[in-house]
Design an enzyme around this catalytic site. Sequence first.
Site, short mmCIF file in Angstrom:
data_model
loop_
_atom_site.label_atom_id
_atom_site.label_comp_id
_atom_site.label_asym_id
_atom_site.label_seq_id
_atom_site.Cartn_x
_atom_site.Cartn_y
_atom_site.Cartn_z
N HIS A 89 0.86 -1.19 0.00
CA HIS A 89 0.00 0.00 0.00
C HIS A 89 0.89 1.23 0.00
O HIS A 89 1.92 1.27 0.67
CB HIS A 89 -0.90 0.01 1.23
CG HIS A 89 -1.71 1.26 1.37
ND1 HIS A 89 -2.72 1.61 0.50
CD2 HIS A 89 -1.64 2.27 2.29
CE1 HIS A 89 -3.25 2.76 0.87
NE2 HIS A 89 -2.61 3.18 1.95
N CYS A 203 -4.55 2.75 -4.95
CA CYS A 203 -3.74 3.64 -4.12
C CYS A 203 -2.46 4.08 -4.80
O CYS A 203 -2.08 5.26 -4.75
CB CYS A 203 -3.44 2.98 -2.78
SG CYS A 203 -2.39 1.49 -2.88
#
Length: 330
Positions: A89, A203
């Site tokens: 992430h 993301c």
Amino acid sequence: LPLLLLLAPWGPPVSGGLRWPRRRWPVPYRRFDYRPKSDPYCQARYTFCPTGSAIPVMKEEDVIEVYRLQAPVWEFKYGDLLGHLKIMHDAVGFKSSLTGKNYTMEWYELFQLGNCTFPHLRPGMDAPFWCNQGAACFYEGIDDAHWKANGTLVLVTTISGTMFNKMAQWVKYDNETGIYYETWTVQASPDKKSTVWFDSYECSKFILRTYQKLADLGAVFKKIQTNYTSIILYSGEPIYLGNETSIFGPQGNKTLAAAIRDFYSPFKPHQSVREFFVDLFKIIDRVILNHQFYLFYNLEYWFLPMKSPYLKIIYEEVPLPVGSKASFGV
């Protein structure tokens, strides 16, 4: 207002100037005019952006450090487990030299990854029900332990307060118009020069857009290697099927509607070990043995004629940007 913007599982109007020709590859990600309210049916196990705040207005003379942040997905729960699979992430951090305050900005799914990737099949509803949504989150502080323990926290550039404020205007535009999370990149083969049919919107792509916006505003990035995670499906040329109304509406294609619902049925949450393995076998049978995948992208359905190696998780380098005359809407 904090960047905590929810949307419904059906789409708002598409911006009039953003239509795209059917055979243009990759299919451009579609932007929308606004975010409608979310449907109460869509619930998250973990609250989206629980400490979200407004993006502050920085003084023009401020010097702000910009940090690249990366950690394994769900690091807070599983530590480095998903990091071994390179499922990462990404976020970006800022530190003001005038105030000493630091901030984190990231973009992620509002109702967790599973809801963005696969729909719910609800009783009494013909069409699959999507809780697919994503948004930016901005909050004060950088959790050093979270990013450093199993990931990355590294300075990539410095910017002025003026540049930060212009970036904030762009974030508002980007967040209000890019509202759907797209998990999959779909391409023709593992060859780096192969055709990309669809690009993901998640993301890491938000971070890449943010870096590019800063570069366009004049930021000069350090020469360091930066890698990002992509989940790739491999397919022959996709076949356009239609939208929710044309497939599942009163005049829709009942055979196709049944096939799409049947395809998505094994991806539901499982209640027992036996159900899990039964549904896993169905997924393998359809995707690998029968080379089938139904993709929902830009509120439209596509058929993917799957081919080997079917799916890969890759962690590839994407260099930090250099400035250009291009801009992302602001």
